[in-house]
Scaffold this motif. Sequence first.
Motif: not given
Ligand SMILES: Cc1cc2nc3c(=O)[nH]c(=O)nc-3n(C[C@H](O)[C@H](O)[C@H](O)COP(=O)(O)OP(=O)(O)OC[C@H]3O[C@@H](n4cnc5c(N)ncnc54)[C@H](O)[C@@H]3O)c2cc1C
Length: 477
Positions: A45-47, A68-70, A196-198, A434-436
Amino acid sequence: MAGIGALSINNFEFSDQSGLIQSGFYSEPSKKIPARKFDVVVAGAGTAGVFAAIASARTGAKTILIEAKGYPGGTAVEGGTAIHSFYNLWKAFPGVEKKQVVKGIPEEFINRLTTRGGSTGYPEMSLGYDYDSVSTNIDTELYKLTIFEMLIEAGVYVCVNTLLTGAILKGSRLEGVILECHSGREAIYAESFVDCTAYGDLAARAGAKYTEPNDYAVANSMGLGNVDLEKVYDYLDSKDAVGQLSRGVRSGMDGRIIRIEAKNNNLPEGFVAGAKAIGMSFVTTTVHDNYCMFIKLNVKLPVSPTNRDEVAKAELELRKRMQKGVELFRQYIPGFEKAFIARTSPSLCIRRGRLIDCDYDITHEDVIEGRHFSDDVFAYGFHDSAPRLKIKNGGTYGIPYRALCVAGIDNLFVAGMMITKDSRAHMSTRNTVSCMCQGQATGTAAALCALNKVGTRNLKYSQLRENLEKGNVHFEN
Ligand SMILES: Cc1cc2nc3c(=O)[nH]c(=O)nc-3n(C[C@H](O)[C@H](O)[C@H](O)COP(=O)(O)OP(=O)(O)OC[C@H]3O[C@@H](n4cnc5c(N)ncnc54)[C@H](O)[C@@H]3O)c2cc1C
């Protein structure tokens, strides 16, 4: 534009008490566990994941979201600076039209957040605009709450504090997933799945091909309280050291500093050297008085961030660096004299873990040439390597549907930082907005696949496009 503190790789100490038995294994006995059935499973439930789940539920699919988180939110509420970006980079290209290129559920969410004081909306940058044209800042806590409420309103079955640990496969088709939480293990069956777990935990457990490039530093970011931003600005300005600057609504008042970056020049040597040693960048956004929402500290791991023991070392090291970081600010930068650490991320943030093989891989040329495809699922225009790399003529490129379909598996999508091999292209596709949008696209597609009982490769693009347009997604082809 890089902030102070280019990424540094420091050796750090950690005791080896791993207790590993070199040739010892334990065979788990099989057992019956409770099972549930949904149309769509969204893992993480991330970005990206929250938008995937909302889109899936709004399309009419019975949807479960596993986190995984709250709380929902992911790296968007833990890592960054500003939400890059709902607009094209028009300010970097004189004469190019200012255009909002991202709409849909992400825009609906940011507007709702802005209304309750949790975002700055879309104020323009006044300095550093060759990098970003607007500064969409967030309040991390209102973000979590607002998106949680939207998930519930959409009818998503939200499982927080729940880890996805396994996949149930039949040939190349994913039949279900295994979850673990404090009450035990469960099996969840579904028709379609979105990873969407990254980290690509679901795709990896489902046998998808992936690589682990380990090409970025990992980070933790801290929120610093008790900071006088006007004093900070006056000091940096007196040193000709202001890099990025944006003004907007802060604590309800317009025209206030909401984003500031320090350029490396003319700052005290002790601060510059100290920040470099701990991989700290001096760029922050805020929506509140006396608060810097994100100050980032970086560490480069020797191996991929899927390695638990190396990550444990980095978690400790980053906490030491955050402490050192606040001390450096207090010592050297006027306005930070009484600063304290008000927030940290609960675990370190990754920029890329597993990179999942998909049916199409977006190239560097696709991005900078501003290419669109016959199966675009949205348009995007921001590049995190600007001003060095920008999309041609301040335009946009398209994310093709195929880039989100996991290769070799019939019914699995991936959304977020796990796509795009070329790190130059990834510096665009990985950004928050983009991820959203990838979330909205995959959630809509997963729901349609489930409701039509077809795999990812048999979904009619025309049907997907019609539904995305209904969801207010903006297209440029
Ligand atoms: C330090 C940092 C700074 C950044 N700065 C910017 C910025 O300024 N502007 C910008 O646009 N982008 C920025 N980015 C990039 C952007 O924030 C990320 O690339 C984007 O948020 C990733 O989204 P996601 O959905 O792929 O992953 P995430 O948002 O990380 O979501 C993954 C989710 O999956 C959950 N998860 C993982 N494994 C499991 C499992 N096995 N079971 C259940 N849940 C699980 C995690 O807890 C998490 O909530 C930054 C990234 C980082 C690391």
